[in-house]
Design a protein around this motif. Structure first.
Motif, PDB file in Angstrom:
ATOM      1  N   THR A 106       0.824  -1.208   0.000  1.00 31.61           N
ATOM      2  CA  THR A 106       0.000   0.000   0.000  1.00 31.61           C
ATOM      3  C   THR A 106       0.858   1.258   0.000  1.00 31.61           C
ATOM      4  OG1 THR A 106      -0.154  -0.153   2.434  1.00 31.61           O
ATOM      5  CG2 THR A 106      -1.944  -1.116   1.143  1.00 31.61           C
ATOM      6  N   GLU A 107       1.993   1.208   0.652  1.00 32.53           N
ATOM      7  CA  GLU A 107       2.893   2.369   0.643  1.00 32.53           C
ATOM      8  C   GLU A 107       3.439   2.615  -0.762  1.00 32.53           C
ATOM      9  OE1 GLU A 107       7.008   3.914   2.830  1.00 32.53           O
ATOM     10  OE2 GLU A 107       5.958   2.124   3.553  1.00 32.53           O
ATOM     11  N   ILE A 108       3.796   1.546  -1.456  1.00 35.00           N
ATOM     12  CA  ILE A 108       4.283   1.680  -2.836  1.00 35.00           C
ATOM     13  C   ILE A 108       3.187   2.250  -3.725  1.00 35.00           C
ATOM     14  CG2 ILE A 108       5.067   0.394  -4.853  1.00 35.00           C
ATOM     15  CD1 ILE A 108       6.387  -1.599  -2.894  1.00 35.00           C
ATOM     16  N   LEU A 109       1.939   1.758  -3.557  1.00 39.64           N
ATOM     17  CA  LEU A 109       0.822   2.246  -4.363  1.00 39.64           C
ATOM     18  C   LEU A 109       0.550   3.719  -4.087  1.00 39.64           C
ATOM     19  CD1 LEU A 109      -1.554   1.874  -6.276  1.00 39.64           C
ATOM     20  CD2 LEU A 109      -2.890   0.980  -4.357  1.00 39.64           C
ATOM     21  N   ALA A 110       0.534   4.107  -2.814  1.00 45.10           N
ATOM     22  CA  ALA A 110       0.275   5.506  -2.476  1.00 45.10           C
ATOM     23  C   ALA A 110       1.324   6.414  -3.103  1.00 45.10           C
ATOM     24  CB  ALA A 110       0.261   5.673  -0.958  1.00 45.10           C
ATOM     25  N   THR A 111       2.583   6.001  -3.057  1.00 48.67           N
ATOM     26  CA  THR A 111       3.650   6.797  -3.664  1.00 48.67           C
ATOM     27  C   THR A 111       3.455   6.927  -5.165  1.00 48.67           C
ATOM     28  OG1 THR A 111       5.196   6.049  -1.952  1.00 48.67           O
ATOM     29  CG2 THR A 111       6.143   6.974  -3.950  1.00 48.67           C
ATOM     30  N   ALA A 112       3.058   5.827  -5.821  1.00 48.47           N
ATOM     31  CA  ALA A 112       2.839   5.853  -7.265  1.00 48.47           C
ATOM     32  C   ALA A 112       1.685   6.780  -7.638  1.00 48.47           C
ATOM     33  CB  ALA A 112       2.562   4.435  -7.775  1.00 48.47           C
ATOM     34  N   VAL A 113       0.607   6.753  -6.855  1.00 51.90           N
ATOM     35  CA  VAL A 113      -0.552   7.608  -7.141  1.00 51.90           C
ATOM     36  C   VAL A 113      -0.189   9.074  -6.999  1.00 51.90           C
ATOM     37  CG1 VAL A 113      -2.845   8.277  -6.329  1.00 51.90           C
ATOM     38  CG2 VAL A 113      -2.262   5.855  -6.546  1.00 51.90           C
ATOM     39  N   VAL A 114       0.480   9.408  -5.909  1.00 50.56           N
ATOM     40  CA  VAL A 114       0.854  10.808  -5.678  1.00 50.56           C
ATOM     41  C   VAL A 114       1.793  11.289  -6.771  1.00 50.56           C
ATOM     42  CG1 VAL A 114       2.081  12.351  -4.117  1.00 50.56           C
ATOM     43  CG2 VAL A 114       0.469  10.681  -3.195  1.00 50.56           C
TER      44      VAL A 114
END
Length: 392
Positions: free
Chosen positions: A187-195
């Protein structure tokens, strides 16, 4: 009246642009429903369907009707899929009952239109994004990501944003998040990618841009997770657990080694006490020698007791740390944690045996001191306590 009854009416209505339509009374159930609505004002308030013609409805006839939105608990009547997607909570879950005028689709109909299939795939993506977001505002339909800055992503989209590759990309993203292993890292990787993808855009287009470029998000997440997993392997976990086990074994053994000198002193002190105590009939040298020997024995016991208590507390701290490491392994590597359960159980068993040994040592030492005291009292004549008063 159920929403299915309303759907039958909607299916046989040619909708106009001003809330009016022409209903073909093609069956007796439709005729019965129209008559029931026309006769009951409270039912009209629920379904919002009213006759505009003065002539009574008849089977096979066409009548003009006014059509509004029914009570929300019955279901939704929307003009098109764009209107459906704007319904309350439709950004997070598909409404239970609805009818879409264009293309004449009711919930549960088959085949499922391509737009609706992509919308359902999008809901899977939204569910994953909810877990990655710092928090979610369901009323405002917003995902909020907080990192170096606060990034707000309003969940605003139209049917045109649901591109053909959406279902495949949603399936890719779901595969990454299948299973509980490394959930926080994913989820941390996904959040970084979205931002990184939408942070520089204006809020109104962020989500639609995200949907249209979901393949780029999938690529970023997959690459980031592969990079993270590259540092994770079974052999690495095994080596780390074995290193920790050896370290804990050393610490456990030191609880005995650190007081080994005192432990060796137990038999020596016993022999000394046994050989040095002599019969004393007065306040002479034998009495004071016996008293000094007994006092030394009890001082030794006191120091030994302090050492044992200190080592007991050390074992308690080690036991807590071992259990914490075991729980951490179970949380971070649930799939393989069972492979190392025996090693942690062995460490906890060692602590139990060392505690038993410390308790036995303390018991033997205390018994020796008690026997020495009994011997002292037996070798000392009655009334010798006055020697202490005379000496003082």
């Amino acid at each position: 009246m159920t929403f299915d009854d309303l759907v039958e009416i909607y299916r046989h209505t040619r909708f106009g642009a001003d809330g009016e339509g022409t209903l073909t009374i093609a069956s007796q159930p439709i005729l019965d429903s129209i008559r029931e609505i026309d006769a009951d004002p409270r039912l009209y308030d629920d379904v919002q369907i009213g006759l505009l013609d003065d002539a009574p409805p008849a089977l096979g006839a066409e009548v003009r009707i006014a059509v509004g939105h029914p009570r929300h608990s019955l279901g939704l009547l929307v003009r098109d899929f764009d209107a459906l997607f704007q319904a309350p909570m439709a950004a997070f879950e598909e409404p239970a009952r609805y009818y879409v005028v264009d293309p004449g689709y009711a919930s549960g109909d088959l085949p499922v239109p391509a737009t609706l299939a992509r919308y359902r795939a999008l809901l899977d993506v939204v569910a994953i994004l909810r877990n990655a977001a710092s928090y979610v505002d369901e009323v405002q339909r917003e995902l909020v990501f907080i990192g170096d800055e606060k990034t707000v992503v309003p969940i605003a989209f139209r049917a045109a944003d649901l591109v053909p590759g959406l279902e495949a990309n949603a399936a890719r993203l779901k595969r990454v998040f299948d299973g509980a292993l490394h959930g926080d890292e994913k989820t941390e990787i996904l959040a970084t990618a979205v931002v990184r993808l939408v942070g520089s855009l204006r809020q109104s287009v962020r989500f639609s841009h995200l949907v249209r470029n979901l393949d780029a998000v999938c690529d970023e997440v997959e690459k980031g997770y592969r990079l993270f997993v590259s540092s994770f392997s079974y052999s690495k976990i095994r080596d780390d657990v074995e290193t920790a086990r050896i370290e804990f074994v050393g610490k456990i053994h030191r609880t005995i080694v650190d007081i080994q000198g005192q432990l060796l002193g137990i038999p020596v002190a016993t022999i000394v006490v046994a050989s040095q105590l002599k019969s004393a009939t007065g306040c002479g040298l034998p009495f004071w020698t016996n008293t000094a020997v007994l006092l030394g024995a009890w001082i030794f016991i006191a120091l030994l007791a302090i050492a044992i208590v200190n080592q007991w507390h050390t074992l308690t701290v080690l036991d807590t740390e071992i259990r914490r490491q075991q729980q951490r392994l179970a949380d971070d590597y649930a799939l393989v944690s069972g492979e190392f359960a025996d090693q942690f159980d062995d460490l906890i068993g060692r602590i139990w045996w060392h505690r038993l040994a410390l308790g036995g040592v303390g018991g033997v030492a205390g018994l020796g001191a008690l026997l020495a005291t009994i011997a002292y009292l037996m070798l000392t004549a009655r009334g010798s306590g006055a020697c202490f008063l005379f000496w003082s």
